[in-house]
Design a protein around this motif. Structure first.
Motif, mmCIF file in Angstrom:
data_model
loop_
_atom_site.group_PDB
_atom_site.id
_atom_site.type_symbol
_atom_site.label_atom_id
_atom_site.label_comp_id
_atom_site.label_asym_id
_atom_site.label_seq_id
_atom_site.Cartn_x
_atom_site.Cartn_y
_atom_site.Cartn_z
ATOM 1 N N GLY A 199 18.730 -38.557 33.995
ATOM 2 C CA GLY A 199 18.820 -37.378 33.915
ATOM 3 C C GLY A 199 17.069 -36.355 34.227
ATOM 4 O O GLY A 199 16.870 -35.526 34.029
ATOM 5 N N LYS A 200 15.830 -37.612 33.773
ATOM 6 C CA LYS A 200 14.581 -36.517 32.686
ATOM 7 C C LYS A 200 13.847 -36.969 34.121
ATOM 8 O O LYS A 200 13.473 -37.704 34.506
ATOM 9 C CB LYS A 200 13.989 -37.161 31.641
ATOM 10 N N ARG A 201 13.416 -35.761 34.320
ATOM 11 C CA ARG A 201 12.124 -35.663 35.679
ATOM 12 C C ARG A 201 10.099 -36.134 35.301
ATOM 13 O O ARG A 201 10.101 -35.595 34.635
ATOM 14 C CB ARG A 201 12.053 -34.182 36.221
ATOM 15 N N GLU A 202 9.688 -36.634 36.060
ATOM 16 C CA GLU A 202 8.467 -37.715 35.392
ATOM 17 C C GLU A 202 8.145 -37.432 37.063
ATOM 18 O O GLU A 202 8.328 -38.059 37.758
ATOM 19 C CB GLU A 202 8.327 -38.882 35.078
ATOM 20 N N THR A 203 7.016 -36.559 36.214
ATOM 21 C CA THR A 203 5.832 -35.942 37.965
ATOM 22 C C THR A 203 4.743 -37.177 38.530
ATOM 23 O O THR A 203 4.328 -37.749 37.246
ATOM 24 C CB THR A 203 5.648 -34.429 37.484
ATOM 25 N N LEU A 204 5.194 -37.504 40.178
ATOM 26 C CA LEU A 204 3.954 -38.626 40.699
ATOM 27 C C LEU A 204 2.556 -37.421 40.334
ATOM 28 O O LEU A 204 3.322 -36.088 41.814
ATOM 29 C CB LEU A 204 5.173 -38.927 41.391
ATOM 30 N N THR A 205 1.793 -37.746 40.269
ATOM 31 C CA THR A 205 0.461 -37.309 40.738
ATOM 32 C C THR A 205 0.753 -37.511 42.689
ATOM 33 O O THR A 205 0.313 -38.597 42.505
ATOM 34 C CB THR A 205 -0.340 -37.493 39.997
ATOM 35 N N LEU A 206 0.412 -36.693 43.255
ATOM 36 C CA LEU A 206 0.025 -37.211 45.137
ATOM 37 C C LEU A 206 -0.980 -37.477 44.861
ATOM 38 O O LEU A 206 -2.234 -36.048 44.575
ATOM 39 C CB LEU A 206 0.745 -35.771 46.022
ATOM 40 N N GLY A 207 -1.514 -38.318 45.487
ATOM 41 C CA GLY A 207 -2.532 -38.743 46.239
ATOM 42 C C GLY A 207 -3.249 -39.763 44.434
ATOM 43 O O GLY A 207 -4.244 -40.843 45.079
#
Ligand SMILES: [Zn+2]
Length: 634
Positions: A199-207
């Motif tokens: 349920g927790k969001r881990e943002t991926l860095t685009l690029g």
């Protein structure tokens, strides 16, 4: 009066000129520069750089067909060096004394060029080929992006050259066959990508961590669980199925690019194409695909892959070519960030990559994360064209059959700067093949050959966007579809070492391979099949679209001698120049190799044009199925 005045004026002019000339000749010397190889043989068309020690710009000279270059020099000191592509230059210092006119003869010896390395082939000298590249890869053509101003200029140049070589237009509109594209560019500031774990969001860095692909038109929003499906392949011929027993309905599958060693190279390549792969995934109900780059088969580093992501992708703008209908997301992951996907799954990317390196079997398992994506894509319409020209055959029964010589004229245009250079010139990719096609037409004009079948010269567009121009041409040829007997494709054949070995893709699939092998052997060149099946080269060039329409095809490239330092030369080329601005006209190439390669291609074209029999698929070739009439194929 008038006449007299004029005569006087003329006299004064002549006298002045004579005086000036006398002064001029008094202070210059006529210098003859000859370049020789180690055996003492004179080298024609050598490039020479002449640097005065003063503050003048260096002079670029060239030896002529007689191997000599003449130049008038004023007194002073000069440095001469040979800049002939592909050879280590000889350097020499000369002094032009301040005395009466004289002729100085300078001989420059080129190193790194063993005796016999400059054998002159009957139809090619490498130089006319290189001259075409100098035009096509000039900064002015801005990297020849599909549908761009630079590509149009390249096409105009090609048409002018084809015309002057006497080739006939064979497109739809003169030499042109118009092709429509749709272009998609990611608007990254309006996109995001994240992993959802418990349920927790881990943002991926685009690029940095990953890239959202636009070859598949992404849905504005997607969220789905991830499942790792090994190589993500289903190969019925080998009873191989990465999806057996794995539920992928409604899921995004994660795969490692590559294939297991039990699948032969060409077959593996075929099933890794977007079209074939998506057929299987769609049937199984997947919604998207995440590709993990196999570190063992990375041609270019992630930093460069990431740099190119803002570049638009293209697709053919015709419903019949939509091969990924229903796909909602395609993501490519930086190997350095891939562990994030595996955390909590009981497996690691390190373990997967180690297996993939040796093409070993991979496990299948659900991942502990879901992937969520929000995307925005800007869509525009683009038009370009393939060019088609004909060298007519003469046999009444065979002249309506065609041997295709194909090469892509487009490259990737202007992109992110590397070392301050934004123009991706594409000298080798594929200025080299386009130049060869033009040079070939020129060689048939200069040395006519009685051809029974016709030769069709096809300069396609949109190759860098996914073999699109050739896909369109193969589906809608400008000659009767069944009249194409073979395709000899030339794409980035890399004449960067002396030619002793060629790699031929499609070598064992049709008797074209046997013919190529025989011709190469007669010129002292060995031919090998694809030594690097992991790189998928067989489906990465335009010949593949001809194959899919049943046309026997072959593509040959210069290869390094295994175990020699040449291997590094090629590896370095791919790392440093492939799809980079440094694939330009300042790189070293081996003109003798280019000439020899052209000689082999010419002999192969003549063989196919004049042989009693059309090239045939081998009975055990996988690709033979496309040549079967509809209904009898497998
Ligand atoms: Zn390319």
């Amino acid at each position: 009066m008038k006449i007299k005045a004029l005569t006087l004026l003329a006299f004064v002019l002549v006298a002045t000129c004579a005086l000036l000339l006398a002064q001029e000749t008094k202070s210059t010397a006529s210098v003859s520069i000859v370049v020789i190889d180690q055996s003492g043989a004179v080298i024609r068309h050598a490039q020479i750089r002449l640097s005065p020690s003063l503050t003048m710009a260096p002079l670029n000279l060239e030896t002529g067909v007689d191997g000599e270059s003449l130049v008038d020099l004023s007194p002073g000191n000069y440095d001469l060096s040979v800049t002939m592509a592909g050879f280590k230059g000889g350097n020499q210092h000369i002094q032009v004394p301040d005395t009466t006119p004289q002729t100085i003869r300078v001989t420059l010896k080129v190193d790194g060029c063993p005796p016999g390395c400059l054998v002159v082939y009957p139809h090619f000298d490498g130089q006319t080929w290189w001259n075409h590249i100098k035009v096509l890869a000039d900064d002015k053509l801005e990297g020849r992006d599909t549908g761009s101003r630079g590509e149009r200029a390249a096409q105009a140049y090609a048409i002018e050259q084809l015309k002057s070589a006497g080739a006939e237009p064979a497109g739809v509109n003169g030499f042109y066959q118009p092709v429509k594209f749709v272009s998609r560019q990611i608007v990254e500031k309006d996109c995001n990508l994240s992993l959802i774990r418990d349920g927790k969001r881990e943002t991926l860095t685009l690029g940095e961590d990953a890239i959202i692909g636009t070859r598949v038109m992404p849905a504005p929003e997607v969220e789905a669980p991830l499942v790792f499906a090994g190589y993500g392949l289903k190969v019925p011929e080998k009873n191989y199925d990465d999806f057996a027993g794995v539920d992928i309905r409604g899921k995004i599958i994660v795969i490692l690019a590559g294939s297991p060693s039990e699948i032969p190279g060409a077959l593996a390549s075929h099933y890794q194409t977007a079209a074939e792969r998506w057929k299987v995934l769609r049937a199984a109900g997947a919604v998207g695909i995440v590709s993990l780059i196999n570190p063992a088969s990375m041609d270019i580093p992630w930093s460069r892959i990431a740099l190119n992501r803002a570049h638009p992708t293209m697709d053919l703008d015709y419903p019949e070519f939509n091969e990924t209908e229903g796909a909602k997301l395609a993501v490519t992951v930086n190997p350095a960030s891939a562990e994030k996907f595996f955390a909590g799954s009981g497996h690691t990317f390190e373990e997967i990559a180690a297996l993939g390196k040796d093409r070993k079997p991979l496990p299948h398992f659900p991942l502990a994360v879901s992937l969520a994506a929000k995307t925005k894509v800007e869509v525009t319409n683009i038009e370009s064209a393939n060019l088609v020209a004909k060298l007519p055959g003469s046999d009444p029964a065979l002249k309506d059959e065609y041997v295709v010589l194909s090469a892509h004229l487009d490259h990737i245009g202007i992109g992110e700067p590397i070392n301050g250079d934004r123009i991706y010139n594409g000298a080798m990719d594929n200025g080299s093949g386009s130049a060869l096609t033009l040079d070939m037409a020129g060689s048939f004009k200069k040395n006519p050959e009685k051809l029974r079948r016709s030769i069709l010269l096809v300069l396609v567009t949109g190759e860098e966007k996914g073999l699109l121009g050739s896909k369109y041409f193969a589906a809608h040829p400008t000659v009767a579809p069944k009249s194409i007997v073979a395709d000899v494709n030339v794409d980035m054949f890399l004449p960067i070492v002396p030619l002793k070995l060629l790699t031929a893709l499609g070598l064992d699939d049709s008797d074209l391979g046997d013919r190529a092998r025989e011709i190469a052997r007669s010129l002292g060149v060995r031919v090998q099949p694809d030594p690097e099946p992991l790189r998928n080269l067989f489906v990465r060039s335009d010949q593949y679209n001809f194959i899919r329409h049943g046309v026997p095809s072959v593509i040959m490239s210069v290869a390094p001698e295994p175990g020699s330092p040449e291997v590094k030369t090629f590896k370095d080329w791919l790392t440093q120049r492939y799809h980079a601005p440094s694939d330009d006209v300042d790189q070293p190439v081996d003109l003798a190799t280019a000439a020899k390669y052209e000689e082999i291609v010419r002999a192969l074209l003549i063989n196919i044009a004049n042989n009693e029999h059309r090239p045939q698929w081998k009975p055990d070739s996988f690709f033979r199925r496309y040549a079967e009439p509809v209904g009898t194929g497998q």
